[in-house]
Design a protein around this motif. Structure first.
Motif, PDB file in Angstrom:
ATOM      1  N   TRP A   1       0.829  -1.213   0.000  1.00 21.00           N
ATOM      2  CA  TRP A   1       0.000   0.000   0.000  1.00 21.00           C
ATOM      3  C   TRP A   1       0.860   1.259   0.000  1.00 21.00           C
ATOM      4  O   TRP A   1       1.914   1.323   0.648  1.00 21.00           O
ATOM      5  CB  TRP A   1      -0.927   0.016   1.200  1.00 21.00           C
ATOM      6  CG  TRP A   1      -1.996  -1.035   1.155  1.00 21.00           C
ATOM      7  CD1 TRP A   1      -2.219  -1.961   0.180  1.00 21.00           C
ATOM      8  CD2 TRP A   1      -2.996  -1.260   2.156  1.00 21.00           C
ATOM      9  NE1 TRP A   1      -3.289  -2.756   0.482  1.00 21.00           N
ATOM     10  CE2 TRP A   1      -3.787  -2.350   1.696  1.00 21.00           C
ATOM     11  CE3 TRP A   1      -3.300  -0.669   3.373  1.00 21.00           C
ATOM     12  CZ2 TRP A   1      -4.873  -2.835   2.436  1.00 21.00           C
ATOM     13  CZ3 TRP A   1      -4.382  -1.153   4.111  1.00 21.00           C
ATOM     14  CH2 TRP A   1      -5.149  -2.225   3.643  1.00 21.00           C
TER      15      TRP A   1
ATOM     16  N   LYS B   1     -10.245  -1.620   7.242  1.00 19.40           N
ATOM     17  CA  LYS B   1      -9.444  -2.160   6.156  1.00 19.40           C
ATOM     18  C   LYS B   1      -9.880  -3.585   5.853  1.00 19.40           C
ATOM     19  O   LYS B   1     -10.337  -4.321   6.737  1.00 19.40           O
ATOM     20  CB  LYS B   1      -7.954  -2.147   6.525  1.00 19.40           C
ATOM     21  CG  LYS B   1      -7.305  -0.770   6.380  1.00 19.40           C
ATOM     22  CD  LYS B   1      -7.821   0.259   7.380  1.00 19.40           C
ATOM     23  CE  LYS B   1      -7.117   1.593   7.250  1.00 19.40           C
ATOM     24  NZ  LYS B   1      -7.638   2.581   8.225  1.00 19.40           N
TER      25      LYS B   1
ATOM     26  N   LEU C   1      -2.008   5.488   6.420  1.00 20.68           N
ATOM     27  CA  LEU C   1      -2.481   5.832   5.082  1.00 20.68           C
ATOM     28  C   LEU C   1      -2.075   7.243   4.691  1.00 20.68           C
ATOM     29  O   LEU C   1      -2.100   7.594   3.507  1.00 20.68           O
ATOM     30  CB  LEU C   1      -4.003   5.687   5.005  1.00 20.68           C
ATOM     31  CG  LEU C   1      -4.552   4.264   5.022  1.00 20.68           C
ATOM     32  CD1 LEU C   1      -6.070   4.289   4.883  1.00 20.68           C
ATOM     33  CD2 LEU C   1      -3.932   3.400   3.930  1.00 20.68           C
TER      34      LEU C   1
ATOM     35  N   ASP D   1      -2.581   4.744  11.767  1.00 26.93           N
ATOM     36  CA  ASP D   1      -4.001   4.385  11.685  1.00 26.93           C
ATOM     37  C   ASP D   1      -4.440   3.598  12.920  1.00 26.93           C
ATOM     38  O   ASP D   1      -3.760   2.663  13.353  1.00 26.93           O
ATOM     39  CB  ASP D   1      -4.262   3.524  10.441  1.00 26.93           C
ATOM     40  CG  ASP D   1      -4.354   4.338   9.174  1.00 26.93           C
ATOM     41  OD1 ASP D   1      -3.567   5.292   9.034  1.00 26.93           O
ATOM     42  OD2 ASP D   1      -5.201   4.018   8.323  1.00 26.93           O
TER      43      ASP D   1
ATOM     44  N   TYR E   1      -8.801  -0.253   1.437  1.00 27.73           N
ATOM     45  CA  TYR E   1      -8.772   0.641   2.603  1.00 27.73           C
ATOM     46  C   TYR E   1      -9.760   1.794   2.485  1.00 27.73           C
ATOM     47  O   TYR E   1      -9.771   2.677   3.320  1.00 27.73           O
ATOM     48  CB  TYR E   1      -7.347   1.188   2.832  1.00 27.73           C
ATOM     49  CG  TYR E   1      -6.631   1.625   1.568  1.00 27.73           C
ATOM     50  CD1 TYR E   1      -6.858   2.870   0.999  1.00 27.73           C
ATOM     51  CD2 TYR E   1      -5.713   0.778   0.953  1.00 27.73           C
ATOM     52  CE1 TYR E   1      -6.203   3.267  -0.148  1.00 27.73           C
ATOM     53  CE2 TYR E   1      -5.040   1.164  -0.192  1.00 27.73           C
ATOM     54  CZ  TYR E   1      -5.290   2.412  -0.739  1.00 27.73           C
ATOM     55  OH  TYR E   1      -4.630   2.811  -1.875  1.00 27.73           O
TER      56      TYR E   1
ATOM     57  N   LEU F   1      -5.567  -7.553   4.585  1.00 29.02           N
ATOM     58  CA  LEU F   1      -4.784  -6.437   4.040  1.00 29.02           C
ATOM     59  C   LEU F   1      -4.149  -6.786   2.696  1.00 29.02           C
ATOM     60  O   LEU F   1      -2.929  -6.759   2.525  1.00 29.02           O
ATOM     61  CB  LEU F   1      -3.697  -5.994   5.035  1.00 29.02           C
ATOM     62  CG  LEU F   1      -4.155  -5.666   6.466  1.00 29.02           C
ATOM     63  CD1 LEU F   1      -2.978  -5.202   7.304  1.00 29.02           C
ATOM     64  CD2 LEU F   1      -5.266  -4.636   6.481  1.00 29.02           C
TER      65      LEU F   1
END
Length: 563
Positions: free
Chosen positions: A163, A233, A189, A196, A258, A237
């Motif tokens: 990510w 999320k 994020l 987060d 997400y 993941l």
């Protein structure tokens, strides 16, 4: 002229703006204050709560119904307050809780409501919980409040997934464990200073119930919820690579692991029950960057939030067919769940619409514009379109949001020097994206004053351009052709005619580049084309720009009452 044929798009019926008992948020015009750039009372170059209080009469004279304040809570200010270290106190750069209470009382005395910005997706890395998590180590209850994960690879040296941060770069940062060894990774994020929360943890949910009640008990009228499409999320993941040139907050994308996960709706149902413990119609508004009004409307079902920002509308170009489509879809989608449509053109995360509507190159949300950006806007065309777009927007049924300074016609500040920039996007992309500083420059109040009246000593946390001298509020106060006068006129007529609770009826027999509709006793025409259009009969109530030879020029919108 041929009599136009109406085509009615229904909107929810909830009485009129003046009807006692009507929920205020269904038709309110809400003004966003970015506190650090609104007014500085202390002289340190950063706006503060006392600065807001000092200008409450100016806001009342503008005619807005509520103020939304971007974060003013305790924060190290790595992301201009969207990195919160204490959710239940005021950061000293903005003042004190007593200053907040004074501002709140002053606003309420003028009939203006106050909406507080809350940031539940992440905290600052200086929050006590995150500091405890670093000390406690893997597997601890303290770490379970955040998204800590073991890394991949033989020694855990590879991030848990691929990510990317909204601000650029990886969305994972590895910590050093208490014993000094390389350890787990935590998800952010946004900036690495914004870890987060793990919203599957009951402790996190209970903490935020307490935050809501803290501010509700002080008398606030609602909350704007930051990243309301985030928080939850996807299980496991999974890896995800966003499309190239997409907006940073995901507004063009669906099925992102997400963004927009089903579990977020359970959180908002829980928050709704907390607000319903209080009287006076306290409201929740979602910042949910989703790809369509139909998806966004899921955030405002009857047991969830009251409003959601209409980002598909904000991102629509100055084009009649595209605008008609998004307006129709919005009224239908929000109406289907019993919620008002909302309308917005500018905020602290996007290029100001006095510049954005005249861009000639792609500009994804969050990218910003600067000295080397392609397709830079023509300021004259940009201001004309901005005035026309606002005149169109404020005629629509529902609730509207304004961003501080747009009532002055402020453009995006493009020529900020590199050394002045402060947005994390600028640093995390090594200058490839300019970020959002250009829409956050302190606004001008007085032409012949230090910092154009923003700060008594002339200091500003971002430099102001010289052109602000010609846009300051004091010179617009006395100019009937100014953008400030236009906004005052539109807001007064909108309130008097109850347009926010009206019904839109499309008028079809105009050119494709003309937007034409009725709301209550008004006909609204907007020319998004390149040639003038004939005017129908009627009494002119408002106009975004001058008319020529009884025609509607390009980039102009008018309100006409029945003759």
């Amino acid at each position: 002229m041929t009599t136009p044929t109406p085509e009615t798009t229904p909107t929810p019926e909830h009485g009129t703006d003046a009807t006692p008992g009507t929920e205020w948020w269904r038709s309110a015009v809400i003004y966003q204050i970015y506190p650090r750039s609104f007014a500085d009372s202390s002289g340190d170059g950063v706006g503060d709560l006392r600065g807001v209080t000092a200008h409450l009469d100016d806001l009342a004279s503008l005619g807005v119904d509520a103020l939304w304040l971007s974060p003013f809570q305790v924060s190290p200010q790595k992301d201009a307050g969207y990195d919160v270290a204490d959710y239940c106190d005021v950061d000293p750069i903005f003042g004190t809780l007593a200053d907040f209470d004074e501002m709140l009382a002053g606003a309420h005395a003028r009939g203006i409501r106050i909406i507080v910005d809350l940031v539940p997706n992440h905290s600052s890395d200086q929050h006590a919980w995150f500091q405890q998590a670093l000390t406690a180590g893997p597997g601890s209850a303290e770490r379970a409040r955040y998204m800590f994960r073991d890394g991949k690879g033989e020694h855990g040296e590879v991030p848990p997934n691929n990510w990317e941060s909204v601000f650029g770069g990886p969305a994972w940062t590895r910590v050093t464990e208490p014993d000094g060894t390389p350890g787990q990774w935590y998800l952010h994020l946004f900036d690495a200073s914004q870890p987060d929360f793990d919203w599957s943890n009951p402790e996190v949910r209970e903490m935020f119930r307490g935050v809501l009640r803290f501010w509700l008990d002080r008398g606030v009228d609602g909350f704007r919820v930051d990243v309301a499409h985030g928080l939850v999320k996807a299980d496991g993941l999974p890896d995800y690579t966003p499309p190239a040139e997409t907006g940073s907050m995901g507004g063009e994308q669906a099925d992102v692991p997400y963004w927009g996960q089903p579990g977020v709706h359970e959180i908002w149902r829980d928050w709704r029950t907390v607000l319903e413990e209080y009287d006076d119609d306290r409201a929740l508004c979602a910042e949910a960057w989703m790809p369509s009004p139909d998806i966004t409307a899921q955030w405002v079902r009857p047991d969830e939030m009251h409003q959601a920002f209409n980002f598909p509308y904000l991102e629509t170009p100055w084009n009649a067919p595209a605008l008609r489509e998004v307006i129709t879809d919005s009224l239908r989608a929000f109406g289907d769940v019993g919620a008002p449509a909302t309308w917005v053109l500018s905020n602290h995360d996007v290029v100001r619409h006095a510049s954005r509507l005249a861009l000639t190159a792609e500009n994804p949300q969050g990218a910003g514009i600067g000295p080397d950006s392609p397709g830079k806007p023509d300021p004259v065309i940009g201001l004309a379109r901005a005035r026309a777009a606002t005149t169109l927007m404020l005629a629509l049924p529902g609730s509207a949001y304004l961003y501080q300074g747009e009532e002055l016609g402020l453009p995006e500040v493009i020529d900020l020097p590199d050394e002045a920039r402060q947005d994390p996007t600028w640093f995390r992309t090594n200058g490839e994206r300019y970020g959002r500083d250009g829409c956050r420059v302190p606004i001008p109040w007085t032409t012949h004053a230090p910092a154009y009246g923003f700060s008594p000593d002339g200091d500003t946390w971002l430099p102001q351009p010289e052109e602000f001298a010609t846009l300051a509020r004091d010179i617009q106060e006395t100019d009937p052709d100014s953008t400030l006068w236009l906004y005052r006129t539109l807001l007064a007529e909108r309130r008097q005619r109850h347009l926010g609770t009206g019904t839109l009826t499309w008028l079809n027999e105009y050119r494709d580049d003309i937007i034409a509709f009725r709301n209550r006793d008004l006909t609204i025409l907007a020319n998004t084309g390149t040639t003038p259009a004939p005017l129908p009969p009627g009494t002119l109530i408002a106009q975004s720009g001058p008319l020529t030879h009884n025609t509607l020029p390009p980039d102009t919108t008018i309100w006409l009452a029945d003759a």
